[in-house]
Design a protein around this motif. Structure first.
Motif, mmCIF file in Angstrom:
data_model
loop_
_atom_site.group_PDB
_atom_site.id
_atom_site.type_symbol
_atom_site.label_atom_id
_atom_site.label_comp_id
_atom_site.label_asym_id
_atom_site.label_seq_id
_atom_site.Cartn_x
_atom_site.Cartn_y
_atom_site.Cartn_z
ATOM 1 N N SER A 77 0.829 -1.209 0.000
ATOM 2 C CA SER A 77 0.000 0.000 0.000
ATOM 3 C C SER A 77 0.861 1.256 0.000
ATOM 4 N N GLU B 282 4.159 4.738 -3.709
ATOM 5 C CA GLU B 282 3.064 4.447 -4.634
ATOM 6 C C GLU B 282 2.134 3.401 -4.022
ATOM 7 N N VAL B 283 0.890 3.386 -4.485
ATOM 8 C CA VAL B 283 -0.056 2.359 -4.033
ATOM 9 C C VAL B 283 0.018 1.186 -5.010
ATOM 10 N N ALA B 284 0.455 0.051 -4.511
ATOM 11 C CA ALA B 284 0.623 -1.113 -5.400
ATOM 12 C C ALA B 284 -0.185 -2.304 -4.905
ATOM 13 N N ASP B 285 -1.366 -2.024 -4.351
ATOM 14 C CA ASP B 285 -2.211 -3.093 -3.820
ATOM 15 C C ASP B 285 -2.512 -4.159 -4.867
ATOM 16 N N HIS C 209 3.001 9.137 -15.886
ATOM 17 C CA HIS C 209 3.057 8.890 -14.446
ATOM 18 C C HIS C 209 3.853 9.995 -13.762
ATOM 19 N N LYS D 194 5.546 10.247 -11.033
ATOM 20 C CA LYS D 194 6.862 9.975 -10.472
ATOM 21 C C LYS D 194 7.804 9.315 -11.479
ATOM 22 N N LYS E 63 -8.305 -3.537 -10.103
ATOM 23 C CA LYS E 63 -6.974 -3.332 -9.517
ATOM 24 C C LYS E 63 -6.591 -1.864 -9.581
ATOM 25 N N LYS F 76 -8.735 0.532 -7.422
ATOM 26 C CA LYS F 76 -8.315 0.457 -6.027
ATOM 27 C C LYS F 76 -7.028 1.255 -5.804
ATOM 28 N N ARG F 77 -6.027 0.985 -6.610
ATOM 29 C CA ARG F 77 -4.734 1.660 -6.446
ATOM 30 C C ARG F 77 -4.861 3.170 -6.630
ATOM 31 N N LYS G 262 -6.976 5.147 -4.024
ATOM 32 C CA LYS G 262 -6.209 5.293 -2.786
ATOM 33 C C LYS G 262 -5.116 6.348 -2.939
ATOM 34 N N TRP G 263 -4.481 6.364 -4.082
ATOM 35 C CA TRP G 263 -3.406 7.341 -4.321
ATOM 36 C C TRP G 263 -3.970 8.763 -4.362
#
Lengths: 180, 139
Positions: free
Chosen positions: A71, A76-79, B75, B77, B110, B113-114, B117-118
């Protein structure tokens, strides 16, 4: 006569194939074990090069693949779906550097102090030492490279697990063997 | 005989079906999970709405995907090019193994979700996901 000729030709080519096999097997354990699994590539390779398991020891992968860690994966969020997270963790652990018979994996593992659990491949002593000459002009200030995390930008045979010097082609500079 | 023909047809069309745009299915699924009256305008508004992250920088979908969803994003980053979100933009594989958008349920979930959250620091609700897809659907 025709049949004999055909037979000879077939033999010739299969002989060559056998020889190629023989030589590639001879060097099979030189680099790191290639990773071709689709789930791994899909899950991790969407954002960055799908680093081979043999680039870090088991304890590093176990830590990195914890749900909480993913997470906050270097910011970065890599769930991942739980089943995928477990499958990928197991895959990485199975071929980790400390269980590998590949030469470079063994060197990476031996360079890491026993009490350390590095999460960044670029911070392992062996990888650091090998990139000592990669000064900012080649990496950080090179817009096509930017960071050592982009291994595949210069290591052109990386998909096969090969990292030899003569396979290094630095964008904007050329083959490392010719720059040195 | 009939069965054989059906089977044959199924095999022929299976690859085509596998590539189909799954947005309509996703929308009905989100409806079944409690969403309703999905609103493209709400999705569009949320797309560019900025939220402060823990680091203090402002984040929105557009940070990486661009406010014009018909253009490729980048992206924040890593700088990696991100294919356009709009289904109307013809699919071009940027890398080996790339597949068109909206063809894989697992992948859609997927990345919802990611990225929720980011951007928002939490997962999106089914209503929000429905609104987003409603907006993106006709782009």
């Amino acid at each position: 006569m025709k049949k004999v000729l055909l037979f000879a030709v077939v033999m010739m080519f299969s002989g060559q194939a056998l020889a190629e096999d023989f030589f590639s097997n001879l060097f099979r354990f030189k680099g790191v074990k290639p990773m071709t699994d689709k789930l791994y590539k899909d899950s991790c390779g969407e954002c960055h090069f799908a680093y081979q398991a043999g680039l870090l020891p088991k304890r590093s992968w176990e830590k990195m693949m914890l749900a909480d860690q993913l997470s906050d994966h270097f910011g970065e969020v890599a769930d991942l779906e739980e089943e995928d997270r477990i499958a990928i963790r197991d895959m990485l652990v199975a071929d980790a550097a400390d269980t590998s018979i590949y030469k470079r994996s063994m060197k990476i593992d031996r360079s890491i102090p026993e009490n350390a659990t590095p999460l960044r491949i670029t911070e392992t002593p062996y990888i650091k030492k090998k990139h000592k000459e990669m000064t900012d002009k080649y990496v950080k200030f090179n817009p096509k490279v930017k960071s050592l995390i982009n291994c595949n930008t210069c290591h052109r045979e990386i998909e096969k697990g090969i990292f030899d010097d003569d396979t290094v082609l630095i964008p904007n500079f050329g083959y490392w063997s010719e720059i040195e | 005989m009939k069965k054989v023909v059906i089977l044959g047809l199924a095999i022929c069309f299976a690859p085509a079906l596998a590539q189909a745009n799954l947005i309509p299915e996703m929308l009905s699924q989100y409806e079944a999970e409690g969403g309703s009256n999905f609103d493209a305008a709400a999705g569009k508004k949320m797309w560019s709405q900025e939220f402060a992250s823990e680091d203090g920088d402002m984040r929105s979908c557009a940070t990486c995907h661009n406010s014009d969803v018909r253009t490729a994003g980048k992206h924040k980053k890593t700088g990696k090019v991100i294919a356009a979100m709009a289904p109307s933009v013809p699919f071009v594989a940027l890398e080996e193994g790339d597949e068109p958008r909206y063809t894989d349920v697992k992948k859609i979930e997927k990345w919802f979700k990611r990225n929720c959250k980011w951007t928002y620091g939490r997962e999106c609700t089914v209503q929000e996901k429905g609104d987003f897809l409603m907006f993106l659907k006709d782009q």
